[in-house]
Write a protein that holds these residues in place. Structure first.
Motif, PDB file in Angstrom:
ATOM      1  N   ARG A 168      56.070  75.687  -6.427  1.00  0.00           N
ATOM      2  CA  ARG A 168      55.674  77.076  -6.414  1.00  0.00           C
ATOM      3  C   ARG A 168      56.664  77.878  -7.260  1.00  0.00           C
ATOM      4  NH1 ARG A 168      56.402  78.791  -1.105  1.00  0.00           N
ATOM      5  NH2 ARG A 168      57.932  77.133  -1.111  1.00  0.00           N
ATOM      6  N   LEU A 169      56.269  79.112  -7.526  1.00  0.00           N
ATOM      7  CA  LEU A 169      57.089  79.958  -8.398  1.00  0.00           C
ATOM      8  C   LEU A 169      58.468  80.180  -7.788  1.00  0.00           C
ATOM      9  CD1 LEU A 169      56.610  81.326 -11.070  1.00  0.00           C
ATOM     10  CD2 LEU A 169      56.070  83.427  -9.860  1.00  0.00           C
ATOM     11  N   ILE A 170      58.518  80.204  -6.472  1.00  0.00           N
ATOM     12  CA  ILE A 170      59.793  80.511  -5.814  1.00  0.00           C
ATOM     13  C   ILE A 170      60.799  79.380  -6.027  1.00  0.00           C
ATOM     14  CG2 ILE A 170      59.268  79.522  -3.527  1.00  0.00           C
ATOM     15  CD1 ILE A 170      60.757  83.018  -4.083  1.00  0.00           C
ATOM     16  N   ASP A 171      60.285  78.168  -6.327  1.00  0.00           N
ATOM     17  CA  ASP A 171      61.208  77.060  -6.544  1.00  0.00           C
ATOM     18  C   ASP A 171      62.023  77.238  -7.825  1.00  0.00           C
ATOM     19  OD1 ASP A 171      60.450  75.840  -4.246  1.00  0.00           O
ATOM     20  OD2 ASP A 171      58.810  74.742  -5.183  1.00  0.00           O
ATOM     21  N   TYR A 172      61.475  78.044  -8.740  1.00  0.00           N
ATOM     22  CA  TYR A 172      62.231  78.297  -9.972  1.00  0.00           C
ATOM     23  C   TYR A 172      63.239  79.409  -9.775  1.00  0.00           C
ATOM     24  CZ  TYR A 172      58.562  75.507 -12.030  1.00  0.00           C
ATOM     25  OH  TYR A 172      57.699  74.507 -12.317  1.00  0.00           O
ATOM     26  N   ALA A 173      63.312  79.932  -8.538  1.00  0.00           N
ATOM     27  CA  ALA A 173      64.193  81.065  -8.289  1.00  0.00           C
ATOM     28  C   ALA A 173      65.654  80.669  -8.428  1.00  0.00           C
ATOM     29  CB  ALA A 173      63.941  81.624  -6.892  1.00  0.00           C
ATOM     30  N   ASN A 174      65.942  79.399  -8.310  1.00  0.00           N
ATOM     31  CA  ASN A 174      67.311  78.943  -8.439  1.00  0.00           C
ATOM     32  C   ASN A 174      67.721  78.974  -9.913  1.00  0.00           C
ATOM     33  OD1 ASN A 174      69.620  77.461  -8.696  1.00  0.00           O
ATOM     34  ND2 ASN A 174      69.048  75.968  -7.119  1.00  0.00           N
ATOM     35  N   PRO A 175      68.690  79.818 -10.283  1.00  0.00           N
ATOM     36  CA  PRO A 175      69.041  79.945 -11.701  1.00  0.00           C
ATOM     37  C   PRO A 175      69.489  78.628 -12.322  1.00  0.00           C
ATOM     38  CG  PRO A 175      69.968  81.743 -10.450  1.00  0.00           C
ATOM     39  CD  PRO A 175      69.408  80.791  -9.446  1.00  0.00           C
ATOM     40  N   THR A 176      70.187  77.783 -11.551  1.00  0.00           N
ATOM     41  CA  THR A 176      70.653  76.519 -12.116  1.00  0.00           C
ATOM     42  C   THR A 176      69.467  75.644 -12.490  1.00  0.00           C
ATOM     43  OG1 THR A 176      72.509  76.723 -10.611  1.00  0.00           O
ATOM     44  CG2 THR A 176      72.237  74.622 -11.724  1.00  0.00           C
ATOM     45  N   ARG A 177      68.461  75.602 -11.583  1.00  0.00           N
ATOM     46  CA  ARG A 177      67.275  74.807 -11.889  1.00  0.00           C
ATOM     47  C   ARG A 177      66.548  75.383 -13.102  1.00  0.00           C
ATOM     48  NH1 ARG A 177      63.803  73.831  -6.852  1.00  0.00           N
ATOM     49  NH2 ARG A 177      65.532  72.456  -6.360  1.00  0.00           N
ATOM     50  N   PHE A 178      66.523  76.742 -13.168  1.00  0.00           N
ATOM     51  CA  PHE A 178      65.879  77.375 -14.328  1.00  0.00           C
ATOM     52  C   PHE A 178      66.597  76.990 -15.611  1.00  0.00           C
ATOM     53  CE2 PHE A 178      65.741  80.814 -17.404  1.00  0.00           C
ATOM     54  CZ  PHE A 178      64.381  80.964 -17.564  1.00  0.00           C
ATOM     55  N   LEU A 179      67.932  76.970 -15.567  1.00  0.00           N
ATOM     56  CA  LEU A 179      68.698  76.634 -16.773  1.00  0.00           C
ATOM     57  C   LEU A 179      68.361  75.226 -17.257  1.00  0.00           C
ATOM     58  CD1 LEU A 179      72.270  78.107 -16.222  1.00  0.00           C
ATOM     59  CD2 LEU A 179      70.524  78.846 -17.826  1.00  0.00           C
ATOM     60  N   VAL A 239      59.050  93.475  -4.979  1.00  0.00           N
ATOM     61  CA  VAL A 239      58.287  92.977  -3.844  1.00  0.00           C
ATOM     62  C   VAL A 239      58.909  91.698  -3.300  1.00  0.00           C
ATOM     63  CG1 VAL A 239      56.032  92.199  -3.072  1.00  0.00           C
ATOM     64  CG2 VAL A 239      56.206  94.031  -4.737  1.00  0.00           C
ATOM     65  N   TRP A 240      59.122  90.710  -4.195  1.00  0.00           N
ATOM     66  CA  TRP A 240      59.606  89.412  -3.714  1.00  0.00           C
ATOM     67  C   TRP A 240      61.117  89.242  -3.865  1.00  0.00           C
ATOM     68  CZ3 TRP A 240      55.020  89.400  -6.796  1.00  0.00           C
ATOM     69  CH2 TRP A 240      53.859  89.231  -6.026  1.00  0.00           C
ATOM     70  N   ARG A 241      61.768  90.205  -4.490  1.00  0.00           N
ATOM     71  CA  ARG A 241      63.220  90.114  -4.748  1.00  0.00           C
ATOM     72  C   ARG A 241      63.583  88.786  -5.393  1.00  0.00           C
ATOM     73  NH1 ARG A 241      65.971  94.230  -1.374  1.00  0.00           N
ATOM     74  NH2 ARG A 241      64.227  95.424  -0.607  1.00  0.00           N
ATOM     75  N   HIS A 242      62.745  88.351  -6.308  1.00  0.00           N
ATOM     76  CA  HIS A 242      62.955  87.106  -7.035  1.00  0.00           C
ATOM     77  C   HIS A 242      64.197  87.262  -7.912  1.00  0.00           C
ATOM     78  CE1 HIS A 242      62.186  83.747  -9.637  1.00  0.00           C
ATOM     79  NE2 HIS A 242      61.157  83.396  -8.909  1.00  0.00           N
ATOM     80  N   PRO A 243      65.210  86.385  -7.766  1.00  0.00           N
ATOM     81  CA  PRO A 243      66.462  86.611  -8.490  1.00  0.00           C
ATOM     82  C   PRO A 243      66.335  86.508 -10.000  1.00  0.00           C
ATOM     83  CG  PRO A 243      66.530  84.551  -7.249  1.00  0.00           C
ATOM     84  CD  PRO A 243      65.280  85.231  -6.862  1.00  0.00           C
ATOM     85  N   LEU A 244      65.309  85.809 -10.488  1.00  0.00           N
ATOM     86  CA  LEU A 244      65.174  85.700 -11.948  1.00  0.00           C
ATOM     87  C   LEU A 244      64.329  86.825 -12.529  1.00  0.00           C
ATOM     88  CD1 LEU A 244      64.702  81.897 -12.487  1.00  0.00           C
ATOM     89  CD2 LEU A 244      66.574  83.308 -13.292  1.00  0.00           C
ATOM     90  N   ALA A 245      63.615  87.550 -11.634  1.00  0.00           N
ATOM     91  CA  ALA A 245      62.682  88.554 -12.140  1.00  0.00           C
ATOM     92  C   ALA A 245      63.405  89.653 -12.892  1.00  0.00           C
ATOM     93  CB  ALA A 245      61.867  89.133 -10.990  1.00  0.00           C
TER      94      ALA A 245
END
Lengths: 59, 243, 222
Positions: free
Chosen positions: B2-13, B81-87
């Motif tokens: 899900r989109l929230i799984d990409y919320a981790n900046p390290t995983r995004f990197l 709304v979701w306080r997504h850290p990458l947003a």
């Protein structure tokens, strides 16, 4: 080949290329600077809290 | 995932590092095909002659100026709304790129207008709306640069972005209305549905190519911003002397 | 409701006391309108033609420049924190503050506009139409401006930034305000068309402004 308005066509393509290249250079230089600072900080032994937790707490 | 799984900046990197070379490759191929189609295949317009070649970059730029704002609006929702850290990273990084593309839409529009209208600028409905959009981009960047605390700047920027999204259709409508009032006949009719297939295909390829280019810049800038925040946090730890 | 009524009374008292600066906006309006003939020349026909636009631009600038202290004074003295913690919905508080601010600074602009219109050599019909559009349009400017005021509340010098943020959003109000005012004297469009859209924009801003302003104030706190 470009007709009698070649100047305008070349100018618009040239300007677009210029802006995009500047954008690219800016992002690339910025990225390199950030990575260098990060490496510098890590070389001095500064860790993020999450890293330290992963290693089993601060020594 | 899900989109929230990409919320981790390290995983995004790590994910973006794996994806970036592929996206760059696709972008390069698309541009090669696009430029070939534009310069060797696409016909000259019977009215505008070869100046129609400017359309193949002008229209993608104006499309991107909207697309980029919509990306920021989606990110703004993610922040509020979701306080997504990458947003908020995404919103902050999209703003200068969007401003650059909007500027190019204005500049190429002006360069296209000079041979067509005989002046560099007319208060045409489309150009005027893009100009207002450009000012909104600059205002957003100015707001984010002025507030020092990143979290607070992100929230203020998100609210302004959403207010802008609500207002953009109204501004578009009123500028169109104002334009018909003052200039009954518009010369500039890059006709949406009347465009021939021989021109539409190169245009679409160029539009997709520029969208991928935006994606490349956006991902690169987001990676930089994540590192910048990481460095900021580490500096604070260093300054606090927690070692 | 009594909390909101007393808030309104408080805002009015603060605005009209010494140092409140309620009439400063009207004075600024007068100066903007006076300066224009020095720029474009004293041609009375030209002034009559651009008169409604000048009055609208003057009112727009006067409204925006007076807005930067809308929430800042409350933030400085801690009143904003009390309001944030209070039970009254923040949206309604923002609405009442905007209404009070408009009554103290926007209404004087509307009242002054017929006098300034005489300087612009405008016809009586145009004067009436311009005053009416300003009466309907300036609240919309205040409500939209409140969003900018809330966003820049924590900044020491938010005034200029507020104007930059808000001016693009006021384009529709400006367009339909000036169109309605000129439509009253020129033929192509009937007065009612742009005027009703202007009224609709005002009502829309009345909803959007308090909601967005309240959201911005909440996030400025934490």
């Amino acid at each position: 080949m470009l007709g009698n308005h070649a100047g305008f066509i070349l100018a618009s393509y040239g300007l677009s290329a210029l802006v995009i290249v500047v954008l690219f250079v800016w992002v690339a230089v910025d990225g390199r600077a950030q990575r260098r600072q990060l490496a510098d900080l890590e070389a001095r032994g500064i860790r993020r809290r999450s890293d330290r937790r992963a290693e089993g707490g601060p020594e | 995932m899900r989109l929230i799984d990409y919320a981790n900046p390290t995983r995004f990197l790590s994910l973006s590092a794996a994806l970036l070379p592929w996206i760059v490759g696709v972008t390069v191929v698309l541009f090669a095909v696009g430029f070939y189609l534009v310069f060797f295949v696409a016909p000259a317009d019977y009215q505008q002659g070869e100046t129609v070649k400017i359309m193949y970059i002008h229209v993608p730029f104006s499309w991107l100026s909207m697309f980029c704002y919509m990306t920021m609006a989606a990110s703004a929702l993610g922040t509020l709304v979701w306080r997504h850290p990458l947003a908020d990273v995404s919103a902050k990084c999209a703003a200068p790129i969007g401003a650059a593309f909007t500027f190019l839409a204005l500049a190429t529009g002006s360069l296209w207008g000079k041979p067509m209208w005989g002046t560099w600028w007319v208060w045409d409905a489309r150009l005027t709306s893009v100009l207002v959009l450009f000012i909104m981009y600059l205002g957003l960047i100015a707001l984010q640069e002025t507030i020092e605390d990143p979290a607070r700047a992100a929230k203020a920027g998100a609210i302004l972005t959403l207010v802008g999204v609500v207002n953009i259709p109204i501004i578009k409508f009123s500028v169109d209305w104002w334009n018909t009032l003052h200039q009954p006949s518009s010369v500039f009719r890059a006709g949406g549905s009347t465009i021939a297939t021989s021109m539409l295909v190169p245009l679409l390829v160029m539009a997709v190519a520029f969208t991928f280019l935006f994606l490349v810049f956006h991902l690169m800038a987001m990676r930089n911003e994540i590192l910048r925040r990481r460095i900021r946090a580490m500096r604070m730890i260093e300054a606090a002397g927690v070692e | 409701m009594s909390a909101l009524t007393s808030l309104f009374v408080r805002e009015m008292r603060l605005a009209t006391r010494v140092g409140g600066g309620a009439l400063m906006g009207a004075l600024f309006f007068l100066i903007v309108v006076t300066v224009v003939p020095f720029g474009v020349g004293p041609d009375l026909n030209l002034l009559a033609r651009i008169g409604p636009a000048i009055l609208w631009i003057g009112a727009l600038l006067a409204t925006l420049l007076s807005l930067d202290r809308l929430f800042q004074a409350d933030r400085d003295d801690g009143g904003l924190d009390l309001v944030l913690m209070g039970e009254t919905p923040l949206e309604l508080v923002v609405l009442v503050k905007c209404l009070a601010h408009w009554t103290a600074t926007g209404l004087p602009l509307v009242i002054a506009s017929p006098l300034l219109a005489i300087f612009m050599n405008m016809e009586p019909v145009a004067i009436g139409a311009t005053t009416l559009t300003l009466l309907v349009g300036t609240p919309a400017l205040t409500f939209v401006g409140a969003i900018g005021a809330a966003l820049t509340v924590s900044l020491r010098r938010g005034g200029l930034l507020l104007a930059i943020l808000v001016l693009p959003l006021t384009v529709p109000v400006m367009i339909f305000g000036v169109s309605a005012a000129t439509a009253a004297v020129q033929e192509p469009v009937p007065f009612a068309t742009p005027f009703t859209i202007l009224a609709a924009l005002g009502l829309f801003a009345m909803v959007l402004g308090p909601i967005a302003g309240a959201a911005a104030l909440r996030h400025a706190g934490d």
